[in-house]
Scaffold this motif. Sequence first.
Motif, PDB file in Angstrom:
ATOM      1  N   ASN A 170       0.818  -1.216   0.000  1.00 32.67           N
ATOM      2  CA  ASN A 170       0.000   0.000   0.000  1.00 32.67           C
ATOM      3  C   ASN A 170       0.852   1.266   0.000  1.00 32.67           C
ATOM      4  N   HIS A 171       2.136   1.150  -0.378  1.00 35.08           N
ATOM      5  CA  HIS A 171       3.022   2.316  -0.429  1.00 35.08           C
ATOM      6  C   HIS A 171       3.014   2.919  -1.829  1.00 35.08           C
ATOM      7  N   ILE A 172       2.558   4.163  -1.931  1.00 31.80           N
ATOM      8  CA  ILE A 172       2.538   4.878  -3.210  1.00 31.80           C
ATOM      9  C   ILE A 172       3.822   5.686  -3.320  1.00 31.80           C
ATOM     10  N   ASP A 173       4.656   5.347  -4.269  1.00 31.79           N
ATOM     11  CA  ASP A 173       5.949   6.016  -4.423  1.00 31.79           C
ATOM     12  C   ASP A 173       5.776   7.339  -5.167  1.00 31.79           C
ATOM     13  N   HIS A 174       5.081   8.263  -4.508  1.00 33.32           N
ATOM     14  CA  HIS A 174       4.813   9.572  -5.106  1.00 33.32           C
ATOM     15  C   HIS A 174       4.353  10.506  -4.001  1.00 33.32           C
ATOM     16  N   PHE A 175       4.151  11.808  -4.341  1.00 30.75           N
ATOM     17  CA  PHE A 175       3.682  12.741  -3.321  1.00 30.75           C
ATOM     18  C   PHE A 175       2.186  13.031  -3.458  1.00 30.75           C
ATOM     19  N   PHE A 176       1.529  12.406  -4.435  1.00 32.01           N
ATOM     20  CA  PHE A 176       0.074  12.451  -4.519  1.00 32.01           C
ATOM     21  C   PHE A 176      -0.410  11.208  -5.258  1.00 32.01           C
ATOM     22  N   CYS A 177      -1.716  10.993  -5.249  1.00 30.55           N
ATOM     23  CA  CYS A 177      -2.285   9.791  -5.857  1.00 30.55           C
ATOM     24  C   CYS A 177      -2.389   9.980  -7.368  1.00 30.55           C
ATOM     25  N   ASP A 178      -1.366   9.552  -8.070  1.00 31.22           N
ATOM     26  CA  ASP A 178      -1.333   9.673  -9.517  1.00 31.22           C
ATOM     27  C   ASP A 178      -1.546   8.306 -10.164  1.00 31.22           C
ATOM     28  N   GLU A 179      -1.828   8.322 -11.443  1.00 32.50           N
ATOM     29  CA  GLU A 179      -2.192   7.101 -12.165  1.00 32.50           C
ATOM     30  C   GLU A 179      -1.135   5.999 -12.078  1.00 32.50           C
TER      31      GLU A 179
END
Length: 310
Positions: A170-179
């Motif tokens: 569940n780790h998103i490697d970004h600073f916002f929820c991008d595609e």
Amino acid sequence: MGGNHTQTKFILLGITDSPYAQTPLFVFFLLIYIVTLVGNVGIITLVQVSPSLHTPMYFFLTHFAFLEVCYTTVISPRMLADLLSDDKTISFSECMMQFLTFAFFATIECHLLAMMAYDQHVAICQPLLYVTIISSRVCWQLVASSYLFAFLSAIIYTWCVFGGFFCGPNHIDHFFCDEVPVLKLLCSDTHSSEMVILAFITINVVGMSVVFLLSYISILCTVLRMCSVQSRARAFHTCASHLMAVASFFGTKIFMYLQPPSSHRSLDKVASIIYTVVTPMLNPCIYSLRNKEVKAAPVKLWVYICLLKE
């Protein structure tokens, strides 16, 4: 949406994991956000209160400035909060809504930049018919249609990205929820979703880029046929600010979303910062500092107010 997501949470890894860089970055991006808000709200206010700027060109510019405020506000406050917080979790619904609104405003910007290119094409190539072709009614119809199409596109984008099953990391490697970073977390097959997203991005980004290119090819041909050097210089100066805004917006969008998924790398965050944070700050400067009418409007407004007082 393919599973029970009510308890799903994601963790945004952010711009950097260095604790020493987070505070300086917070101050830096906070200043950028403040300048963005002041600059774009300033343009909106100036156009609204200056009768000399009540033209189709500045009608589109007002909407563009409004979108820049909304566009960066979807991203910047959350990014700033995460830079100072140890808890970078974001719920499934918050992540989905952030992506939905981001896709909505980004799509409208694509269409609006194309409209501004067409507006300049008519102004330079067909000046005698300008008032007839770009009427107030046409302006509102163009803007309303772009909002409607952007809303439908954003719904489809969001369904494709969040409609699968999240059962792994569940780790998103970004600073916002991008595609791209969210799609990497899906356990289900993403090929069909990626094809649908690519099709709509092609329509919105590439399609609007074609409108822009055709408009400016026509403008270039018209300008080169002008006999007066002064007329050529004035026409190029009018188009220069729009060209700079389009280059920064479409360039980073094409880099981010039209490359193969396997090609995405750390530069993606830099490109994302440019089009979500930096470009909305620069556009008011580009349009105001390079536009004589915008620079002259405050002076005319002040003179008008002084005359009213007398």
